[in-house]
Design an enzyme around this catalytic site. Structure first.
Site, PDB file in Angstrom:
ATOM      1  N   GLU A 136       8.026  14.689   8.129  1.00  0.00           N
ATOM      2  CA  GLU A 136       6.814  13.591   7.671  1.00  0.00           C
ATOM      3  C   GLU A 136       5.843  13.364   8.583  1.00  0.00           C
ATOM      4  O   GLU A 136       4.695  13.218   8.295  1.00  0.00           O
ATOM      5  CB  GLU A 136       7.721  12.263   7.575  1.00  0.00           C
ATOM      6  N   ASP A 181       0.769  -1.353  -0.115  1.00  0.00           N
ATOM      7  CA  ASP A 181       0.031  -0.208  -0.095  1.00  0.00           C
ATOM      8  C   ASP A 181       0.800   1.326  -0.068  1.00  0.00           C
ATOM      9  O   ASP A 181       2.044   1.073  -0.187  1.00  0.00           O
ATOM     10  CB  ASP A 181      -1.027  -0.060   1.278  1.00  0.00           C
ATOM     11  N   GLU A 235       3.851   1.061   2.201  1.00  0.00           N
ATOM     12  CA  GLU A 235       4.619  -0.155   2.128  1.00  0.00           C
ATOM     13  C   GLU A 235       4.479  -1.405   2.886  1.00  0.00           C
ATOM     14  O   GLU A 235       5.288  -1.941   3.623  1.00  0.00           O
ATOM     15  CB  GLU A 235       5.869   0.479   1.929  1.00  0.00           C
TER      16      GLU A 235
END
Length: 356
Positions: free
Chosen positions: A312, A155, A158
């Protein structure tokens, strides 16, 4: 906010490799590679602010990377058409070196969403001009996706290569439809793309949905933040499904303004991601909720470091804090600046008319 928009553009432009590739995060141990998903959304963020040169270099780099693997693509397509089982190592990589080579490190390397997302962003970049320089790569990508979309793969995050993920299906559907609008496909490839896109749409509406909203993967009732992309900007679901999917994300993943990836997330303890806040903001705009969209943009801005760099994820409200230390010991602090986070901010800011 305009200062942060300006900084985001500068960060992305400074990080772009001479080849045209966008590294995910050049100073993070395993992110000095180019993912098509990240790069496509980064290029789209710049395009939304009227910037063309960097995105064009990225799209040209991607077209070269795909064109150089024409034989590999044709072999995979032929093997699948013959009913053969194809090992993951034969498929196209998830990430590339900045000069367009396969990475040498072991990685979770069979994902399809990036290739669909690239087609979707390329069509927006071309803006109705059928540039033949991209024709071969578009046709190759369409054939690859038409052959492989039914297969389980990793996905967005990962994970779970054994599943068929709805966000991946949405990315592929959007990309195939976009490819037919570029004017670069022959009749056969265009017809195949539309046929596959219609089949994918039927799967998403059927097996890919539960209680009127999207599910993480076929057969699962879980929610995933990546599903927001199907609502906006990809817009592959109807308004009712969009509203119910957003409501499920709000219920399960929205946390004091930020969005978690999924409830079982243990990566760096499972923090909240600016890229998902950006997608939620775009989804809110589709649903006619501009005030909520502005709050998502403000939340993203609030995650910036003193110099304006976006991470992130942020680690102040973790789903599984007991797992954070193992990732710090493995790879160090959270990746910053993550170019995709800056691209997400740019896309949402442009829709809210926050520009330079």
């Amino acid at each position: 906010m305009r200062d942060l928009v300006e900084h985001s553009i500068k960060v992305i432009n400074a990080e772009q490799a001479p080849s045209g590739a966008y590294p995910a995060c050049s100073n993070f141990p395993v992110y000095g590679y180019a993912w098509l998903r990240d790069g496509a959304f980064v290029a789209e963020g710049l395009r939304a602010h009227g910037i063309a040169d960097g995105p064009r270099a990225f799209h040209e780099w991607t077209a070269r990377v795909i064109g150089e693997r024409a034989g590999r693509i044709e072999a995979v397509v032929a093997a699948l058409a013959a009913g053969e089982e194809v090992d993951h190592a034969r498929f196209l990589p998830t990430r590339y070196t900045l000069d367009g080579q396969d990475g040498s490190e072991s990685w979770w390397d069979f994902q399809l969403d990036g290739y669909g997302t690239w087609l979707w962003t390329l069509e927006r970049h071309l803006a109705g001009t059928p540039d033949r320089a991209f024709a071969e790569a578009v046709a190759l990508t369409v054939r690859y996706l038409c052959a492989a979309w039914r297969l389980p793969c990793y996905d967005w995050w990962e994970e779970h290569a054994e599943q068929v993920h709805v966000a991946t299906l949405a990315s592929v559907e959007a990309g195939l439809r976009a490819a037919t609008r570029t004017g670069l496909l022959g009749d056969g490839d265009a017809g195949a793309a539309l046929s596959a896109a219609d089949e994918i749409a039927a799967v998403i509406a059927g097996q890919g949905s539960v209680d009127g909203r999207l599910r993480k993967w076929l057969g699962s009732d879980a929610v995933d933040g990546s599903l927001l992309a199907a609502v906006a900007p990809l817009r592959v679901v109807d308004d009712a499904t969009a509203a119910r999917t957003v409501a499920a994300v709000e219920r399960d993943l929205l946390d004091d303004g930020g969005v978690h990836r999924f409830r079982a997330d243990v990566f760096y303890g499972g923090g909240r991601w600016p890229v998902l806040a950006g997608l939620l903001g775009q989804a809110y705009l589709r649903l006619g909720r501009p005030g909520d969209a502005r709050r998502q943009l403000a939340w993203i801005a609030g995650t910036a470091a003193a110099n304006g760099d976006l991470p992130e994820q942020v680690s102040d409200r973790l789903l599984h804090p007991e797992h954070r230390q193992e990732w710090l010991e493995r790879w160090g602090p959270v990746a910053t600046p993550l170019l995709w986070s800056h691209g997400a901010l740019l896309s949402l800011a442009a829709e809210l008319e926050v520009t330079l």
